[in-house]
Design a protein around this motif. Structure first.
Motif, mmCIF file in Angstrom:
data_model
loop_
_atom_site.group_PDB
_atom_site.id
_atom_site.type_symbol
_atom_site.label_atom_id
_atom_site.label_comp_id
_atom_site.label_asym_id
_atom_site.label_seq_id
_atom_site.Cartn_x
_atom_site.Cartn_y
_atom_site.Cartn_z
ATOM 1 N N SER A 176 0.834 -1.209 0.000
ATOM 2 C CA SER A 176 0.000 0.000 0.000
ATOM 3 C C SER A 176 0.863 1.252 0.000
ATOM 4 O O SER A 176 0.554 2.236 -0.682
ATOM 5 N N MET A 297 -10.722 -3.014 -6.780
ATOM 6 C CA MET A 297 -10.779 -1.680 -6.169
ATOM 7 C C MET A 297 -11.337 -0.679 -7.175
ATOM 8 O O MET A 297 -10.995 -0.757 -8.359
ATOM 9 N N THR A 299 -11.462 3.353 -7.878
ATOM 10 C CA THR A 299 -10.941 4.657 -7.459
ATOM 11 C C THR A 299 -11.767 5.764 -8.121
ATOM 12 O O THR A 299 -11.914 5.769 -9.338
ATOM 13 N N SER A 307 -11.767 1.525 -12.334
ATOM 14 C CA SER A 307 -11.747 0.262 -11.586
ATOM 15 C C SER A 307 -10.618 -0.626 -12.090
ATOM 16 O O SER A 307 -10.275 -0.599 -13.273
ATOM 17 N N VAL A 383 -6.499 -3.795 -0.180
ATOM 18 C CA VAL A 383 -7.786 -3.124 -0.425
ATOM 19 C C VAL A 383 -8.295 -2.495 0.872
ATOM 20 O O VAL A 383 -8.701 -1.326 0.898
ATOM 21 N N VAL A 387 -8.778 1.499 1.114
ATOM 22 C CA VAL A 387 -10.154 1.972 1.274
ATOM 23 C C VAL A 387 -10.271 2.860 2.519
ATOM 24 O O VAL A 387 -10.907 3.915 2.498
ATOM 25 N N ILE A 398 -11.617 5.617 -2.520
ATOM 26 C CA ILE A 398 -11.434 4.254 -3.021
ATOM 27 C C ILE A 398 -12.464 3.355 -2.351
ATOM 28 O O ILE A 398 -12.656 3.424 -1.132
ATOM 29 N N PRO A 400 -14.112 -0.808 -2.209
ATOM 30 C CA PRO A 400 -13.797 -2.183 -2.603
ATOM 31 C C PRO A 400 -14.713 -2.645 -3.733
ATOM 32 O O PRO A 400 -15.895 -2.320 -3.743
ATOM 33 N N ALA A 404 -13.281 -8.271 -4.245
ATOM 34 C CA ALA A 404 -12.651 -8.372 -2.917
ATOM 35 C C ALA A 404 -13.263 -9.520 -2.124
ATOM 36 O O ALA A 404 -12.541 -10.341 -1.538
#
Ligand SMILES: [Zn+2]
Ligand SMILES: [Zn+2]
Length: 436
Positions: A176, A297, A299, A307, A383, A387, A398, A400, A404
């Motif tokens: 991340s 995810m 965004t 996506s 994720v 998120v 963001i 999910p 996910a």
């Protein structure tokens, strides 16, 4: 750590000797079912199965004090980790910092209660319960033993290990960070370092708990069945090693029984092992399709949505110059689940066919599959972190994607499939030969 091979043959009958009653134990290998006589181990030594080399026992110096000290320090680190900020980001109007618990909370708010529960349970709840259990039980052992509460704790110990994923969460946090560095200023909070320390201490605690010694201290070491023979499988003698405490017990004609020491239910082999493994694998294969075709995810930035699927996200990392991270995602999210499912299908097929070759390699492959499966959770944790961190209304957020939940289910289901598989079945058609 020095390793010793357990003795299997050429032993005088040790069941009646004083030394055996005091120090030596008979064990059926959990991987190949060979009945072995463990050597007397000194602290720092371990005993391996003579046939498949699986670790049968480990000894530590002062195991009770060591586990308590490690568990208390780990629990303090976890308390610090959940109290202080984990990661913070700053980019224009986005200024956010999160606590670890908020990763699960954000998923819950965004209608992913199952994924949120799995994240909270594997990252915080189970490790905390496990550590509290270790402290309670070992402290009870230093004073007077209260079997009413220590037996259930000891029974659940070994079953919890694969579900505690602090180490996987750290890797996800690092992934991340790399993802965020390009788009925002990132600050690592006190909690990040505390959680890293906690992950290491948790690993050391799980390794320090000596189940054999624990049960011996809790309930003594009852003598194994008098007609027990070493160097052949326990099943051939209508016996089995207890999966919880390790003691060898005789079974009824139908292959069932109850452990005389810990009271756990016993079966000659895991019940309907192949059927359960294949049913779970089939479910995993089916769920792997939406896990890869739907976005992981989504965004949203200045009203525009973008996506990314697992493979799409990996390609984006590669193109942006973060090739090592792309490789981590590829290994954790694609290579490991696919290889794991294929391996388990092939092993189940080989057992079904009664293949009697390469048992040693197959057992090693199985243990590797069991070991690496949990690392696939990296993408789910990424994720969760992203998120929770990137929430700034319409400017940037963001959420999910449907993948996910599907991917999280694939990881959990394939882990259950590996647990349902009984590696001793690989050796059943092998007979008592020592090498494949
Ligand atoms: Zn073995
Ligand atoms: Zn038992």
């Amino acid at each position: 750590m020095q390793a010793f091979v357990a003795i299997t043959e050429g032993e005088e009958n040790p069941l009646t000797t004083h030394v055996y009653k005091k120090r030596r134990r008979a064990r059926a290998c959990t991987a190949c079912d060979l009945v072995c006589l463990l050597p007397v181990l000194r602290p720092g030594e371990q005993a391996n199965c003579a046939r498949c080399r699986h670790v049968l026992a480990r000894r530590h110096l002062h195991p009770v004090q060591r586990s308590i000290a490690l568990a208390i320090t780990a629990l303090i680190s976890l308390l610090i980790a959940v109290t202080f900020p984990f990661i913070g980001v700053e980019a224009g109007s986005l200024d956010n910092q999160i606590l670890i618990g908020q990763t699960a909370e954000a998923l819950l708010i965004l209608h992913q209660p199952l994924v949120a529960t799995i994240v909270a349970v594997t990252v915080i709840v189970l490790p905390a319960l496990y550590l509290a259990g270790v402290i309670m039980m070992q402290a009870g052992m230093l004073r007077d033993i209260q079997r009413d509460y220590s037996d259930p704790i000891a029974r659940t110990f070994t079953k919890l290990h694969p579900w505690m994923m602090a180490d996987v969460f750290i890797i996800a946090a690092l992934v991340s960070l790399v993802k965020l560095v390009g788009m925002a200023e990132v600050h690592l909070g006190v909690s990040f370092w505390a959680y890293c320390l906690f992950a290491i201490l948790l690993l050391m605690t799980t390794r320090s708990v000596d189940t054999g010694w624990l049960w011996c201290s809790l309930a003594g070491e009852p003598a194994p069945p008098a007609n027990l023979r070493f160097g052949i499988s326990a099943a051939a003698q209508q016996m089995t090693g207890c999966p919880t405490c390790g003691l060898i017990n005789s079974l009824s004609a139908s292959g069932t029984g109850k452990c005389v020491r810990c009271g756990d239910r016993l079966h000659l082999r895991k019940q309907q092992s192949l059927q359960r493994t294949l049913a779970l694998l089939f479910t995993g294969v089916v769920l792997y399709i939406p896990a890869n075709t739907y976005p992981m995810m989504i965004t949203t930035s200045f009203g525009q949505s973008h996506s990314a699927t697992i493979i799409g996200g990996m390609i984006e990392f590669w193109k942006s110059g973060s090739q090592p991270i792309a490789v981590i995602i590829f290994v954790a999210s694609i290579l490991v689940p696919v290889l794991k499912m294929l391996t388990l299908i092939l092993l189940s097929w080989a057992v079904y066919q009664g293949a009697a070759t390469h048992a040693l390699h197959k057992t090693r492959l199985y243990h590797l599959t069991e070991l690496i499966g949990r690392w696939s959770m990296v993408d789910v944790f990424v994720v969760a972190i992203m998120v929770a961190l990137i929430q700034s209304g319409n400017l940037m957020s963001i959420t999910p994607g449907p993948a996910a939940l599907a991917f999280c289910a694939v990881v959990v289901i394939t882990m259950l499939a590996a647990m349902a598989f009984d590696p001793r079945l690989i050796w059943d058609s092998q007979g008592n030969r020592h090498e494949s």
